[in-house]
Each structure stands twice: as C-alpha cells, then as structure tokens.
Design a protein around this motif. Structure first.
Motif, PDB file in Angstrom:
ATOM      1  N   GLU A  92       0.838  -1.194   0.000  1.00 48.74           N
ATOM      2  CA  GLU A  92       0.000   0.000   0.000  1.00 48.74           C
ATOM      3  C   GLU A  92       0.869   1.238   0.000  1.00 48.74           C
ATOM      4  OE1 GLU A  92      -2.962   0.093   3.025  1.00 48.74           O
ATOM      5  OE2 GLU A  92      -3.665  -1.920   2.563  1.00 48.74           O
ATOM      6  N   THR A  93       0.538   2.164  -0.897  1.00 50.62           N
ATOM      7  CA  THR A  93       1.242   3.438  -0.933  1.00 50.62           C
ATOM      8  C   THR A  93       0.244   4.559  -0.743  1.00 50.62           C
ATOM      9  OG1 THR A  93       1.076   3.483  -3.345  1.00 50.62           O
ATOM     10  CG2 THR A  93       3.128   2.668  -2.427  1.00 50.62           C
ATOM     11  N   ASP A  94       0.695   5.593  -0.094  1.00 48.80           N
ATOM     12  CA  ASP A  94      -0.114   6.776   0.158  1.00 48.80           C
ATOM     13  C   ASP A  94       0.844   7.958   0.079  1.00 48.80           C
ATOM     14  OD1 ASP A  94      -2.219   8.402   0.760  1.00 48.80           O
ATOM     15  OD2 ASP A  94      -2.452   7.700   2.818  1.00 48.80           O
ATOM     16  N   PHE A  95       1.042   8.471  -1.143  1.00 51.75           N
ATOM     17  CA  PHE A  95       2.042   9.504  -1.392  1.00 51.75           C
ATOM     18  C   PHE A  95       1.390  10.854  -1.642  1.00 51.75           C
ATOM     19  CE2 PHE A  95       5.028   6.176  -3.491  1.00 51.75           C
ATOM     20  CZ  PHE A  95       5.365   5.679  -2.255  1.00 51.75           C
ATOM     21  N   GLU A  96       1.976  11.892  -1.080  1.00 44.26           N
ATOM     22  CA  GLU A  96       1.580  13.278  -1.326  1.00 44.26           C
ATOM     23  C   GLU A  96       2.740  13.924  -2.083  1.00 44.26           C
ATOM     24  OE1 GLU A  96      -1.376  15.996  -1.182  1.00 44.26           O
ATOM     25  OE2 GLU A  96      -1.492  14.284   0.169  1.00 44.26           O
ATOM     26  N   PHE A  97       2.451  14.441  -3.283  1.00 41.98           N
ATOM     27  CA  PHE A  97       3.478  15.077  -4.106  1.00 41.98           C
ATOM     28  C   PHE A  97       3.250  16.577  -4.118  1.00 41.98           C
ATOM     29  CE2 PHE A  97       2.605  10.884  -5.955  1.00 41.98           C
ATOM     30  CZ  PHE A  97       3.851  10.306  -5.829  1.00 41.98           C
ATOM     31  N   THR A 105       5.986   9.695   4.340  1.00 39.74           N
ATOM     32  CA  THR A 105       4.947   8.708   4.095  1.00 39.74           C
ATOM     33  C   THR A 105       5.368   7.365   4.665  1.00 39.74           C
ATOM     34  OG1 THR A 105       3.464   7.794   2.419  1.00 39.74           O
ATOM     35  CG2 THR A 105       5.800   7.937   1.847  1.00 39.74           C
ATOM     36  N   ARG A 106       4.439   6.439   4.642  1.00 43.29           N
ATOM     37  CA  ARG A 106       4.718   5.066   5.045  1.00 43.29           C
ATOM     38  C   ARG A 106       4.336   4.161   3.887  1.00 43.29           C
ATOM     39  NH1 ARG A 106       1.696   5.578  10.630  1.00 43.29           N
ATOM     40  NH2 ARG A 106       3.110   7.036  11.603  1.00 43.29           N
ATOM     41  N   TYR A 107       5.190   3.212   3.640  1.00 44.38           N
ATOM     42  CA  TYR A 107       4.976   2.229   2.586  1.00 44.38           C
ATOM     43  C   TYR A 107       4.718   0.897   3.269  1.00 44.38           C
ATOM     44  CZ  TYR A 107       6.082  -0.494  -1.639  1.00 44.38           C
ATOM     45  OH  TYR A 107       6.044  -1.345  -2.714  1.00 44.38           O
ATOM     46  N   ARG A 108       3.516   0.371   3.090  1.00 46.59           N
ATOM     47  CA  ARG A 108       3.126  -0.865   3.763  1.00 46.59           C
ATOM     48  C   ARG A 108       3.367  -2.044   2.814  1.00 46.59           C
ATOM     49  NH1 ARG A 108      -0.253  -1.458   8.092  1.00 46.59           N
ATOM     50  NH2 ARG A 108      -0.914   0.684   7.805  1.00 46.59           N
ATOM     51  N   THR A 109       4.214  -2.978   3.250  1.00 47.13           N
ATOM     52  CA  THR A 109       4.495  -4.182   2.474  1.00 47.13           C
ATOM     53  C   THR A 109       4.051  -5.401   3.262  1.00 47.13           C
ATOM     54  OG1 THR A 109       6.681  -4.661   3.389  1.00 47.13           O
ATOM     55  CG2 THR A 109       6.591  -3.033   1.615  1.00 47.13           C
ATOM     56  N   GLU A 110       4.168  -6.552   2.631  1.00 43.60           N
ATOM     57  CA  GLU A 110       3.824  -7.789   3.333  1.00 43.60           C
ATOM     58  C   GLU A 110       4.803  -8.073   4.469  1.00 43.60           C
ATOM     59  OE1 GLU A 110       5.754  -9.077  -0.640  1.00 43.60           O
ATOM     60  OE2 GLU A 110       4.628  -7.391   0.128  1.00 43.60           O
ATOM     61  N   TYR A 111       5.943  -7.369   4.487  1.00 41.78           N
ATOM     62  CA  TYR A 111       6.964  -7.573   5.529  1.00 41.78           C
ATOM     63  C   TYR A 111       6.896  -6.543   6.647  1.00 41.78           C
ATOM     64  CZ  TYR A 111       8.669 -10.365   1.675  1.00 41.78           C
ATOM     65  OH  TYR A 111       8.759 -11.262   0.649  1.00 41.78           O
ATOM     66  N   GLY A 112       6.092  -5.509   6.471  1.00 48.13           N
ATOM     67  CA  GLY A 112       5.977  -4.477   7.496  1.00 48.13           C
ATOM     68  C   GLY A 112       5.894  -3.092   6.873  1.00 48.13           C
ATOM     69  N   ILE A 113       5.989  -2.092   7.729  1.00 47.02           N
ATOM     70  CA  ILE A 113       5.851  -0.695   7.299  1.00 47.02           C
ATOM     71  C   ILE A 113       7.234  -0.050   7.238  1.00 47.02           C
ATOM     72  CG2 ILE A 113       4.886   1.555   7.890  1.00 47.02           C
ATOM     73  CD1 ILE A 113       2.617   0.022   9.304  1.00 47.02           C
ATOM     74  N   ILE A 114       7.478   0.667   6.140  1.00 45.11           N
ATOM     75  CA  ILE A 114       8.739   1.372   5.945  1.00 45.11           C
ATOM     76  C   ILE A 114       8.442   2.873   5.877  1.00 45.11           C
ATOM     77  CG2 ILE A 114      10.710   1.695   4.405  1.00 45.11           C
ATOM     78  CD1 ILE A 114      10.043  -1.126   3.265  1.00 45.11           C
ATOM     79  N   GLY A 115       9.121   3.670   6.715  1.00 46.94           N
ATOM     80  CA  GLY A 115       8.990   5.126   6.642  1.00 46.94           C
ATOM     81  C   GLY A 115       9.836   5.661   5.496  1.00 46.94           C
ATOM     82  N   MET A 116       9.264   6.543   4.692  1.00 48.14           N
ATOM     83  CA  MET A 116       9.974   7.083   3.529  1.00 48.14           C
ATOM     84  C   MET A 116       9.738   8.579   3.388  1.00 48.14           C
ATOM     85  SD  MET A 116       9.768   4.231   0.558  1.00 48.14           S
ATOM     86  CE  MET A 116       8.023   4.129   0.368  1.00 48.14           C
ATOM     87  N   LEU A 117      10.620   9.183   2.606  1.00 46.10           N
ATOM     88  CA  LEU A 117      10.514  10.592   2.262  1.00 46.10           C
ATOM     89  C   LEU A 117      10.296  10.685   0.756  1.00 46.10           C
ATOM     90  CD1 LEU A 117      10.749  13.340   3.713  1.00 46.10           C
ATOM     91  CD2 LEU A 117      13.128  13.399   2.951  1.00 46.10           C
ATOM     92  N   VAL A 118       9.287  11.455   0.345  1.00 41.60           N
ATOM     93  CA  VAL A 118       8.964  11.651  -1.058  1.00 41.60           C
ATOM     94  C   VAL A 118       9.437  13.048  -1.458  1.00 41.60           C
ATOM     95  CG1 VAL A 118       7.112  11.760  -2.778  1.00 41.60           C
ATOM     96  CG2 VAL A 118       6.908  10.211  -0.822  1.00 41.60           C
ATOM     97  N   THR A 119      10.371  13.114  -2.412  1.00 42.49           N
ATOM     98  CA  THR A 119      10.849  14.398  -2.926  1.00 42.49           C
ATOM     99  C   THR A 119      10.367  14.534  -4.362  1.00 42.49           C
ATOM    100  OG1 THR A 119      12.816  14.267  -1.530  1.00 42.49           O
ATOM    101  CG2 THR A 119      12.873  15.835  -3.360  1.00 42.49           C
ATOM    102  N   THR A 120       9.527  15.530  -4.609  1.00 42.88           N
ATOM    103  CA  THR A 120       8.952  15.747  -5.930  1.00 42.88           C
ATOM    104  C   THR A 120       9.872  16.663  -6.729  1.00 42.88           C
ATOM    105  OG1 THR A 120       6.757  15.554  -4.940  1.00 42.88           O
ATOM    106  CG2 THR A 120       6.882  16.508  -7.154  1.00 42.88           C
ATOM    107  N   ASN A 121      10.366  16.155  -7.856  1.00 42.80           N
ATOM    108  CA  ASN A 121      11.255  16.936  -8.720  1.00 42.80           C
ATOM    109  C   ASN A 121      10.505  17.652  -9.831  1.00 42.80           C
ATOM    110  OD1 ASN A 121      13.477  15.914  -7.262  1.00 42.80           O
ATOM    111  ND2 ASN A 121      13.464  14.071  -8.518  1.00 42.80           N
ATOM    112  N   ARG A 122       9.425  17.036 -10.311  1.00 42.85           N
ATOM    113  CA  ARG A 122       8.619  17.646 -11.378  1.00 42.85           C
ATOM    114  C   ARG A 122       7.169  17.270 -11.135  1.00 42.85           C
ATOM    115  NH1 ARG A 122      10.754  15.222 -15.757  1.00 42.85           N
ATOM    116  NH2 ARG A 122       9.114  13.675 -15.923  1.00 42.85           N
ATOM    117  N   LEU A 123       6.281  18.249 -11.245  1.00 43.08           N
ATOM    118  CA  LEU A 123       4.859  18.008 -11.050  1.00 43.08           C
ATOM    119  C   LEU A 123       4.069  18.953 -11.939  1.00 43.08           C
ATOM    120  CD1 LEU A 123       2.489  16.655  -9.571  1.00 43.08           C
ATOM    121  CD2 LEU A 123       2.709  18.401  -7.798  1.00 43.08           C
ATOM    122  N   ALA A 124       3.373  18.391 -12.898  1.00 44.61           N
ATOM    123  CA  ALA A 124       2.486  19.166 -13.766  1.00 44.61           C
ATOM    124  C   ALA A 124       1.176  18.402 -13.873  1.00 44.61           C
ATOM    125  CB  ALA A 124       3.108  19.378 -15.143  1.00 44.61           C
ATOM    126  N   VAL A 125       0.129  18.973 -13.303  1.00 50.61           N
ATOM    127  CA  VAL A 125      -1.201  18.365 -13.348  1.00 50.61           C
ATOM    128  C   VAL A 125      -2.112  19.334 -14.082  1.00 50.61           C
ATOM    129  CG1 VAL A 125      -3.154  17.500 -12.006  1.00 50.61           C
ATOM    130  CG2 VAL A 125      -0.821  17.207 -11.140  1.00 50.61           C
TER     131      VAL A 125
END
Length: 160
Positions: A92-97, A105-125
């Motif tokens: 499961e991913t739940d990312f804010e860009f 953010t936290r990345y949930r895998t079958e092995y557990g939860i991993i804390g991560m940092l999301v750095t957005t380099n380019r964003l055009a919506v």
C-alpha cells in the motif's frame, strides 16, 4: 404525523447528501511509469478504464491497474499544485506530491511498514473537469533512512 424515526432517517439522508458524489464519469487512462532502482531501469505501460469523480469540490481519478494477473486499485486526488496517490493491495502506498517541500509517508508491504521521504522533482497536473480530460507529468524520488530507494517518472493521460 411524522414519527421520530422518520425524522432521524431524513436527517441522516440530508447529512449524507452533503458528502455524496456529485459526478462520476467513465474515462480511458493511458499510463507510463519508469522506475530506476539500484542502477536498473524498468518501464511499464498501462491502458485502463477508470472513473473521474467529483466529490465535495475535489477531483479524483480512480482505476484498477492490471499487471501479472493482479488488479491493484489506484486513486489520484488531483490538484493544481499538489497530487495525492493511493494504491491498495499487498503493498500500500499513500504519497503526497508537492514541489514546495518533501513529504513523509509510510509504505506498507507484506513484511511491514517502511517510513519514507517523497521528494517531488517535477509536477504538472492539468485537467478540465467540464470536458473531463487531463494529464499528469510527475517525477519523484523515494528515500528511506537517508538512502535513495529510486527515482520514478509517471506520465498519465485521461479522457472521457
């Protein structure tokens, strides 16, 4: 004569209408994702059917990503200066860009939860809620414990 139960049901319906989906439009989605991890580069192409949803003044793009016999629910919350991505399933991913600052953010895998940092380099919506079409051009990096996990690019187009 109105009964108390009838009044409560009507009140609950009126409160629910405030959170009701305003509009759901079927869309065709074309997506290319490029991942670079540990010196290896992989690219995936998806051609999916989904929905453009308007809910409480916010816009969402929802679809199921089909890969290797597995369907993964995906949802983007669209904004002009930020984008929210939620993928469900075994991982499961739940990312804010957002370009203004990295997000945790936290990345949930079958092995557990991993804390991560999301750095957005380019964003055009870009999207048109009236004609129901748009695009996402995104590049970001994920790090965990100050170690680069990978660099990712997402190019998505959708139209009714």
């Amino acid at each position: 004569m109105e009964t108390k139960n009838s009044y409560n049901q009507d009140k609950m319906l009126n409160e629910w209408e405030a959170f009701n989906i305003k509009r759901v439009v079927p869309v065709h989605i074309q997506l290319t994702t490029t991942m670079e991890q540990d010196g290896q580069r992989d690219q995936y192409h998806f051609d999916e059917q989904g929905q453009f949803v308007e809910l409480n003044g916010k816009y969402y793009l929802r679809y199921q990503e089909h890969q290797d016999g597995t369907a993964t629910p995906v949802q983007f919350r669209l904004g002009t200066d930020q984008l929210h991505l939620r993928r469900s399933g075994i991982r499961e991913t739940d990312f804010e860009f957002q370009l203004s600052a990295p997000t945790k953010t936290r990345y949930r895998t079958e092995y557990g939860i991993i804390g991560m940092l999301v750095t957005t380099n380019r964003l055009a919506v870009e999207f048109d809620p009236q004609d129901v079409n748009g695009s996402i051009d995104l590049e970001y990096q994920l790090t965990a414990n100050e170690q680069l996990i990978g660099t990712y690019q997402v190019q998505l187009q959708f139209a009714a």
